[in-house]
Design an enzyme around this catalytic site. Structure first.
Site, PDB file in Angstrom:
ATOM      1  N   ALA A  70       0.776  -1.145  -0.008  1.00 18.59           N
ATOM      2  CA  ALA A  70      -0.001  -0.118  -0.032  1.00 18.59           C
ATOM      3  C   ALA A  70       0.684   1.510   0.114  1.00 18.59           C
ATOM      4  CB  ALA A  70      -0.937  -0.025   1.149  1.00 18.59           C
ATOM      5  N   GLU A  90      10.439  -5.637  -3.503  1.00 19.08           N
ATOM      6  CA  GLU A  90       9.347  -6.389  -2.643  1.00 19.08           C
ATOM      7  C   GLU A  90      10.006  -7.869  -2.470  1.00 19.08           C
ATOM      8  OE1 GLU A  90       6.365  -6.120  -1.038  1.00 19.08           O
ATOM      9  OE2 GLU A  90       6.723  -8.105  -0.822  1.00 19.08           O
ATOM     10  N   CYS A 130      -6.458  -6.372   3.902  1.00 15.76           N
ATOM     11  CA  CYS A 130      -7.653  -6.188   4.564  1.00 15.76           C
ATOM     12  C   CYS A 130      -8.658  -7.050   3.880  1.00 15.76           C
ATOM     13  CB  CYS A 130      -8.185  -4.630   4.209  1.00 15.76           C
ATOM     14  SG  CYS A 130      -6.978  -3.547   4.422  1.00 15.76           S
ATOM     15  N   ASP A 164       2.613   1.068   7.728  1.00 13.66           N
ATOM     16  CA  ASP A 164       2.763   0.375   9.165  1.00 13.66           C
ATOM     17  C   ASP A 164       4.054   0.440   9.823  1.00 13.66           C
ATOM     18  OD1 ASP A 164      -0.028  -0.377   8.413  1.00 13.66           O
ATOM     19  OD2 ASP A 164       0.403  -2.744   8.609  1.00 13.66           O
ATOM     20  N   ASN A 206      -2.196   4.067   2.604  1.00 13.07           N
ATOM     21  CA  ASN A 206      -2.649   4.678   1.275  1.00 13.07           C
ATOM     22  C   ASN A 206      -2.482   6.265   1.192  1.00 13.07           C
ATOM     23  OD1 ASN A 206      -3.267   2.411  -0.715  1.00 13.07           O
ATOM     24  ND2 ASN A 206      -4.396   1.841   0.983  1.00 13.07           N
ATOM     25  N   TYR A 241     -31.574  12.745   7.345  1.00 13.50           N
ATOM     26  CA  TYR A 241     -32.708  11.639   7.934  1.00 13.50           C
ATOM     27  C   TYR A 241     -33.669  11.445   7.001  1.00 13.50           C
ATOM     28  CZ  TYR A 241     -36.995  10.492  10.267  1.00 13.50           C
ATOM     29  OH  TYR A 241     -38.187  10.002  10.661  1.00 13.50           O
ATOM     30  N   ARG A 287     -26.145  14.840  22.745  1.00 14.81           N
ATOM     31  CA  ARG A 287     -27.438  15.536  23.763  1.00 14.81           C
ATOM     32  C   ARG A 287     -27.121  14.903  24.955  1.00 14.81           C
ATOM     33  NH1 ARG A 287     -33.222  14.938  21.106  1.00 14.81           N
ATOM     34  NH2 ARG A 287     -33.504  14.766  23.429  1.00 14.81           N
TER      35      ARG A 287
HETATM   36  C1  LIG Z   1      -6.171  -9.821   7.655  1.00 15.40           C
HETATM   37  C2  LIG Z   1      -5.793  -8.399   7.736  1.00 15.40           C
HETATM   38  C3  LIG Z   1      -6.705  -7.266   7.844  1.00 15.40           C
HETATM   39  C4  LIG Z   1      -6.958  -6.220   7.766  1.00 15.40           C
HETATM   40  N1  LIG Z   1      -7.846  -5.206   7.451  1.00 15.40           N
HETATM   41  C5  LIG Z   1      -7.826  -4.110   7.452  1.00 15.40           C
HETATM   42  C6  LIG Z   1      -9.122  -3.139   7.542  1.00 15.40           C
HETATM   43  O1  LIG Z   1     -10.011  -3.652   7.487  1.00 15.40           O
HETATM   44  N2  LIG Z   1      -8.721  -1.597   7.308  1.00 15.40           N
HETATM   45  C7  LIG Z   1      -7.546  -1.367   7.388  1.00 15.40           C
HETATM   46  O2  LIG Z   1      -7.445   0.016   7.335  1.00 15.40           O
HETATM   47  N3  LIG Z   1      -6.270  -2.180   7.644  1.00 15.40           N
HETATM   48  C8  LIG Z   1      -6.566  -3.214   7.610  1.00 15.40           C
HETATM   49  N4  LIG Z   1      -5.480  -4.095   7.607  1.00 15.40           N
HETATM   50  C9  LIG Z   1      -4.204  -3.322   7.679  1.00 15.40           C
HETATM   51  C10 LIG Z   1      -3.513  -3.065   6.296  1.00 15.40           C
HETATM   52  O3  LIG Z   1      -3.533  -4.190   5.544  1.00 15.40           O
HETATM   53  C11 LIG Z   1      -2.036  -2.508   6.644  1.00 15.40           C
HETATM   54  O4  LIG Z   1      -2.218  -1.487   7.236  1.00 15.40           O
HETATM   55  C12 LIG Z   1      -1.566  -2.093   5.302  1.00 15.40           C
HETATM   56  O5  LIG Z   1      -1.154  -3.342   4.497  1.00 15.40           O
HETATM   57  C13 LIG Z   1      -0.107  -1.455   5.450  1.00 15.40           C
HETATM   58  O6  LIG Z   1       0.431  -1.401   4.194  1.00 15.40           O
HETATM   59  P1  LIG Z   1       2.093  -0.990   4.073  1.00 15.40           P
HETATM   60  O7  LIG Z   1       2.393  -0.923   2.742  1.00 15.40           O
HETATM   61  O8  LIG Z   1       2.394  -0.116   5.092  1.00 15.40           O
HETATM   62  O9  LIG Z   1       2.642  -2.419   4.825  1.00 15.40           O
HETATM   63  P2  LIG Z   1       2.343  -4.074   4.051  1.00 15.40           P
HETATM   64  O10 LIG Z   1       1.055  -4.220   3.506  1.00 15.40           O
HETATM   65  O11 LIG Z   1       2.626  -4.860   5.252  1.00 15.40           O
HETATM   66  O12 LIG Z   1       3.587  -4.032   3.116  1.00 15.40           O
HETATM   67  C14 LIG Z   1       4.915  -3.742   3.363  1.00 15.40           C
HETATM   68  C15 LIG Z   1       5.547  -4.505   2.219  1.00 15.40           C
HETATM   69  O13 LIG Z   1       6.913  -4.521   2.146  1.00 15.40           O
HETATM   70  C16 LIG Z   1       7.526  -5.969   2.065  1.00 15.40           C
HETATM   71  N5  LIG Z   1       8.822  -5.797   2.577  1.00 15.40           N
HETATM   72  C17 LIG Z   1       9.032  -5.688   3.908  1.00 15.40           C
HETATM   73  N6  LIG Z   1      10.546  -5.614   4.386  1.00 15.40           N
HETATM   74  C18 LIG Z   1      11.075  -5.533   3.118  1.00 15.40           C
HETATM   75  C19 LIG Z   1      12.177  -5.715   2.939  1.00 15.40           C
HETATM   76  N7  LIG Z   1      13.380  -5.423   3.498  1.00 15.40           N
HETATM   77  N8  LIG Z   1      12.721  -5.742   1.413  1.00 15.40           N
HETATM   78  C20 LIG Z   1      11.666  -5.964   0.503  1.00 15.40           C
HETATM   79  N9  LIG Z   1      10.351  -6.035   0.798  1.00 15.40           N
HETATM   80  C21 LIG Z   1      10.050  -5.795   2.097  1.00 15.40           C
HETATM   81  C22 LIG Z   1       6.741  -6.944   2.471  1.00 15.40           C
HETATM   82  O14 LIG Z   1       6.828  -8.067   1.869  1.00 15.40           O
HETATM   83  C23 LIG Z   1       5.479  -6.477   2.195  1.00 15.40           C
HETATM   84  O15 LIG Z   1       4.598  -6.759   0.860  1.00 15.40           O
HETATM   85  C24 LIG Z   1      -5.478  -5.473   7.769  1.00 15.40           C
HETATM   86  C25 LIG Z   1      -4.326  -6.325   7.683  1.00 15.40           C
HETATM   87  C26 LIG Z   1      -4.581  -7.691   7.933  1.00 15.40           C
HETATM   88  C27 LIG Z   1      -3.346  -8.588   7.665  1.00 15.40           C
END
Ligand SMILES: Cc1cc2nc3c(=O)[nH]c(=O)nc-3n(C[C@H](O)[C@H](O)[C@H](O)COP(=O)(O)OP(=O)(O)OC[C@H]3O[C@@H](n4cnc5c(N)ncnc54)[C@H](O)[C@@H]3O)c2cc1C
Length: 465
Positions: A20, A44, A54, A296, A318, A439, A455
């Site tokens: 993301a 990646e 999600c 994250d 995002n 409403y 309220r």
């Molecule tokens: C089951 C589940 C349900 C979720 N539901 C929700 C929801 O309903 N609403 C919501 O807002 N959020 C939700 N989330 C959280 C959301 O998915 C994450 O917050 C989001 O994916 C974070 O995005 P990111 O790009 O920061 O990290 P990630 O999505 O963790 O992506 C990081 C990427 O970096 C790669 N990476 C890491 N270290 C290295 C490295 N050294 N070299 C190369 N690549 C590397 C990893 O392989 C990964 O693909 C959910 C998460 C899970 C697991």
């Protein structure tokens, strides 16, 4: 070890992490700067890019039929936009002094250095996996990535037994409990906390607990897992706590995550008390002109408490990516912080929260009134009006809204957005009572449940003042 370090007239942006935050940053930077001006290299370590973790619970549960529907943009689509995407390639070291990263091909083990002018760290979060006996046994699954989701589905296809234990009752745990119910499993949720959904106050978590039991889910709260027992075939057979053992044909882990910042730590980048990278408002890593971070792996400013927090959600990742991409691409954008809004569901129960819980408010020295009301999703006389409970916190004296929690059925959860906007605007509960919300009987009672709570809170604050 090879190198791709020769600098040309155009700048090179290196992105670590292809989901993301990382790919939003890369895509936005590409929108603003063409390949003649900016080369973009994205690393990646997994097989996928721009996927929705999600959606995993709904894919595993069968609501979403196909894994590929969770992929917003494929590697091929990114490459078509002149992003040099290197899949299955893990960055293993940051050399900030020389402006380069070391990367390793996960399959061949080959290593090389790539230089950068600008660096984006978007490495996400790492699931917590306690070091307990049996944790790595076949049949024990995390659900962090699409590969994890596929592995769980493969296990479900092979498993004859129908008992699932979900460890953890945060939003991923409760969503996975629903997924396993939908797959026809008998579900037990083992949870360390007093009640499920520790992002709510315990009195609201209690409502989730009761509703989940009403769905036939066995809830075990206040219980720490001590080991996972395995059978003769080495597969998981049970989850043990100090007091009991729960038979399991499959175990799903939803214990939470920590920022994935090992690389950043080793390179000496600034980390906060929750282990996340610290950035300024442009998402630039503090004290490092050419390094950005988002998603994250960073901490964010909580606009209500004024404190740094780690809130790993896709909604923030995002936005961070967009903002980083805009800044790297020569524009200007900032991320002000968050108010802590989240919504989730377990079967037909919707759960939402924003702002501070009682303990958060106390921790930062805020005095408040907390009120709870019962209302309905539609006019009481309208067919299928369903009950909901709304809890609201407001600061003493000022009457400022501090937080809102909702537990109810269809139509309850997204009402939290009213409070998210009010929190962002710094509104008082008194001001909220006259908000001009839509409403009609099919959508809400004439006084929306959020306004009823406002309220009651306003009356309390006046009484207390
Ligand atoms: C089951 C589940 C349900 C979720 N539901 C929700 C929801 O309903 N609403 C919501 O807002 N959020 C939700 N989330 C959280 C959301 O998915 C994450 O917050 C989001 O994916 C974070 O995005 P990111 O790009 O920061 O990290 P990630 O999505 O963790 O992506 C990081 C990427 O970096 C790669 N990476 C890491 N270290 C290295 C490295 N050294 N070299 C190369 N690549 C590397 C990893 O392989 C990964 O693909 C959910 C998460 C899970 C697991």
């Amino acid at each position: 070890m090879g190198t791709s370090g020769t600098r040309s007239a155009r700048e090179r942006l290196v992105v670590i992490g292809g989901d993301a935050a990382g790919m939003s940053a890369a895509s936005q930077a590409r929108r603003l700067k063409g390949p003649d001006e900016l080369e973009i290299v994205a690393f990646e370590r997994g097989h996928f890019t721009s996927y929705s973790a999600c959606g995993i619970p709904y894919w595993v549960g069968g609501d979403v039929g196909d894994r590929d529907l969770l992929i917003a943009r494929t590697p091929k689509e990114h490459r078509a936009r002149d992003i040099d995407l290197r899949l299955r390639t893990e960055v293993t070291e940051l050399d900030l002094d020389r402006g380069r990263v070391r990367a390793r091909d996960v399959d061949s083990g080959a290593e090389s250095w790539t230089s950068y002018d600008k660096l984006v760290i978007a490495t996400g979060a790492r699931p917590i996996r306690p070091e307990l006996p049996g944790m790595d046994a076949p049949g024990v699954h995390g659900v962090q990535t699409l590969d994890d989701g596929q592995a769980l589905l493969d296990t479900l296809a092979r498993t004859r037994g129908r008992r699932a234990v979900v460890v953890g009752a945060g939003y991923i745990g409760v969503e996975m409990a629903e997924a396993m119910i939908n797959r026809g499993y008998e579900v037990t949720v083992v949870n360390r906390g007093e009640e499920p959904m520790s992002t709510l106050d315990p009195d609201m978590g209690r409502l989730v607990h009761e509703a989940m039991e009403g769905m036939g889910i066995t809830m075990v709260n206040g219980a720490e897992v001590t080991k996972l027992s395995t059978g003769d075939d080495g597969r998981v057979r049970a989850v043990a706590t100090a007091d009991a053992e729960f038979p399991a044909d499959v175990v799903v882990l939803g214990i939470g995550v920590r920022p994935e910042t090992a690389l950043a730590r080793a390179a000496g980048l600034p980390l906060g008390e929750h282990g996340g990278l610290l950035t300024d408002r442009s998402m630039r890593v503090r004290g490092h002109e050419n390094v950005w971070a988002g998603g994250d792996c960073v901490e964010v400013l909580d606009l209500v408490s004024g404190q740094q927090r780690h809130i790993p959600l896709g909604t923030h990742a995002n936005k961070h990516g967009q903002i980083i991409g805009a800044n790297v691409g020569g524009g200007y954008a900032t991320f002000p912080g968050v108010v802590g809004t989240a919504v989730s569901k377990v079967c037909d129960l919707e759960i939402a929260r924003t702002g501070l819980r009682e303990k958060d408010a106390r921790r930062v020295g805020l005095r408040f009134e907390a009120v709870t009301i019962e209302s309905t999703s539609r006019a009481g006389y309208y067919p299928s009006a369903s009950p909901m409970t709304v809890k609201m916190l407001a600061e003493l004296r000022t009457g400022r809204l501090l937080g809102l929690q909702i537990v109810g059925r269809e139509g309850a959860g997204k009402r939290v957005d009213i409070a998210a906007v009010a929190l962002t605007a710094g509104m008082t509960v008194d001001q909220m009572t006259v908000l001009d919300l839509g409403y009609a009987p099919p959508f809400s009672p004439v006084w929306d449940p959020v306004l009823v709570a406002a309220r009651k809170a306003a009356t309390r604050i006046r009484g207390a003042g």
